[in-house]
Write a protein that holds these residues in place. Structure first.
Motif, mmCIF file in Angstrom:
data_model
loop_
_atom_site.group_PDB
_atom_site.id
_atom_site.type_symbol
_atom_site.label_atom_id
_atom_site.label_comp_id
_atom_site.label_asym_id
_atom_site.label_seq_id
_atom_site.Cartn_x
_atom_site.Cartn_y
_atom_site.Cartn_z
ATOM 1 N N ALA A 25 0.825 -1.209 0.000
ATOM 2 C CA ALA A 25 0.000 0.000 0.000
ATOM 3 C C ALA A 25 0.858 1.258 0.000
ATOM 4 C CB ALA A 25 -0.935 -0.010 1.204
ATOM 5 N N ASP A 41 -9.147 -0.022 -6.883
ATOM 6 C CA ASP A 41 -8.232 -1.144 -6.697
ATOM 7 C C ASP A 41 -8.845 -2.378 -7.357
ATOM 8 O OD1 ASP A 41 -5.929 -2.409 -5.818
ATOM 9 O OD2 ASP A 41 -6.789 -2.952 -3.882
ATOM 10 N N CYS A 44 -9.011 -6.593 -5.820
ATOM 11 C CA CYS A 44 -8.640 -6.161 -4.469
ATOM 12 C C CYS A 44 -8.490 -7.313 -3.494
ATOM 13 C CB CYS A 44 -9.659 -5.156 -3.945
ATOM 14 S SG CYS A 44 -11.320 -5.839 -3.648
ATOM 15 N N GLY A 47 -9.030 -7.370 0.490
ATOM 16 C CA GLY A 47 -9.050 -5.976 0.933
ATOM 17 C C GLY A 47 -7.955 -5.610 1.909
ATOM 18 N N THR A 50 -6.072 -2.947 0.186
ATOM 19 C CA THR A 50 -6.987 -1.857 -0.154
ATOM 20 C C THR A 50 -7.310 -0.977 1.047
ATOM 21 O OG1 THR A 50 -7.990 -3.491 -1.632
ATOM 22 C CG2 THR A 50 -9.073 -1.360 -1.474
ATOM 23 N N GLU A 51 -7.546 -1.588 2.199
ATOM 24 C CA GLU A 51 -7.916 -0.793 3.377
ATOM 25 C C GLU A 51 -6.757 0.054 3.879
ATOM 26 O OE1 GLU A 51 -8.985 -2.857 6.939
ATOM 27 O OE2 GLU A 51 -7.297 -4.258 6.830
ATOM 28 N N LEU A 53 -4.793 1.732 1.738
ATOM 29 C CA LEU A 53 -4.587 2.788 0.752
ATOM 30 C C LEU A 53 -5.328 4.040 1.228
ATOM 31 C CD1 LEU A 53 -5.057 0.614 -2.450
ATOM 32 C CD2 LEU A 53 -2.903 1.616 -1.625
ATOM 33 N N VAL A 60 -11.295 5.306 -1.925
ATOM 34 C CA VAL A 60 -10.867 4.061 -2.558
ATOM 35 C C VAL A 60 -12.050 3.122 -2.746
ATOM 36 C CG1 VAL A 60 -9.309 2.081 -2.394
ATOM 37 C CG2 VAL A 60 -8.593 4.297 -1.499
ATOM 38 N N GLY A 62 -12.980 -0.888 -4.238
ATOM 39 C CA GLY A 62 -12.369 -2.171 -4.571
ATOM 40 C C GLY A 62 -13.294 -3.040 -5.408
ATOM 41 N N ALA A 73 -13.421 -8.756 1.518
ATOM 42 C CA ALA A 73 -13.061 -7.347 1.384
ATOM 43 C C ALA A 73 -14.155 -6.420 1.869
ATOM 44 C CB ALA A 73 -12.721 -7.045 -0.077
ATOM 45 N N VAL A 81 -16.871 -1.976 -1.873
ATOM 46 C CA VAL A 81 -16.379 -3.137 -2.599
ATOM 47 C C VAL A 81 -17.526 -3.769 -3.378
ATOM 48 C CG1 VAL A 81 -15.401 -5.465 -2.381
ATOM 49 C CG2 VAL A 81 -14.557 -3.620 -0.925
ATOM 50 N N SER A 100 -5.315 0.846 -9.493
ATOM 51 C CA SER A 100 -4.204 -0.005 -9.070
ATOM 52 C C SER A 100 -4.562 -1.463 -9.314
ATOM 53 C CB SER A 100 -3.862 0.219 -7.592
ATOM 54 O OG SER A 100 -4.976 -0.049 -6.756
#
Length: 248
Positions: A25, A41, A44, A47, A50-51, A53, A60, A62, A73, A81, A100
């Motif tokens: 991240a 993301d 993802c 997650g 992701t969490e 970021l 963000v 996902g 996630a 998500v 990403s």
């Protein structure tokens, strides 16, 4: 390719957990322009990356195609998500500032389509951040690598940097940055690597099929310190920018 629905329940504990996720991240964030408002993301997973970021002003979202992964996630990122294939994101054209894709392109035979979809949803001035050369990152010079590296078929890798760069260029994206991070907890040990070879986990790395993998597993079984982990891999991230629109 692994079944990521069934892999979801053990994914984090077998992939370096929080230390690796935090490093990934941080590296992604280092490649985002300071004005980035929305990051998507792709793939993802659970997650865990992701969490992490997070920074002021960044939102963000996902997406993951696997139900099991998305289910994990959404617990970490409620309301942010959804299930979606990275080739068909449920987003309008030019609607996000960054995309990403960490540890994705090496898994799929359609990396070009992932890059194309990212280019579609990016606003002018936005960036795509992806991992490249993942398998090559595991060549860290250990005794395991002395056995495996000469047999690895890096030319077949769908996330090879030059290939990803060509896909990006074909969709109007230009190189904008490079970052690296350590895959904490991902250093290999001979016993585990041999077991994965026998189960076909690394079939895409080597030619020769199951028989060749079994022969490599036997060589690994003869190494000393069967349960001692060797050095962690260092992964490479690259970013590609969508040029801003210039006034006529």
């Amino acid at each position: 390719m692994l079944d990521y629905d069934t892999e979801a329940d053990r994914y984090d504990e077998t992939r370096g957990g929080v230390p690796r996720a935090a490093a990934a991240a941080e590296a992604v964030l280092s490649l985002l322009p300071p004005t980035t408002g929305t990051l998507v993301d792709v793939a993802c997973g659970t997650g865990l990356v992701t969490e992490r970021l997070t920074r002021p002003g960044l939102r963000v979202l996902g997406f993951d195609a696997a139900h099991g992964m998305a289910r994990k996630a959404v617990r970490r990122l409620p309301g942010r998500v959804a299930r979606a294939d990275g080739r068909t994101l449920p987003l309008p054209d030019a609607s996000v500032d960054a995309v990403s894709a960490v540890w994705l392109l090496h898994l799929v035979p359609f990396a070009d389509e992932i890059v194309a979809e990212a280019a579609r949803v990016l606003r002018p001035g936005g960036v795509l951040v992806v991992t490249v050369d993942k398998d090559a990152a595991h060549d860290v010079g250990s005794d395991i690598d002395r056995i495996l590296a000469p047999r690895r078929s890096h030319d077949r890798a769908s996330d090879r940097a030059d290939r990803v760069g060509a896909h990006a260029a074909a969709h109007g994206l230009v190189p904008s940055g490079v970052s690296r991070f350590t895959g904490h907890g991902q250093g290999a040990h001979p016993r585990g690597t041999a077991d994965r070879l026998r189960r076909g986990h690394y079939a895409s790395w080597f030619g020769g099929g199951p028989r060749a993998c079994a022969a490599l597993a036997e060589e690994l079984a003869a190494l000393p310190d069967q349960d001692r982990r060797r050095a962690d891999p260092v992964y490479r991230l690259v970013s590609y920018a969508k040029p801003p629109v210039t006034p006529a």
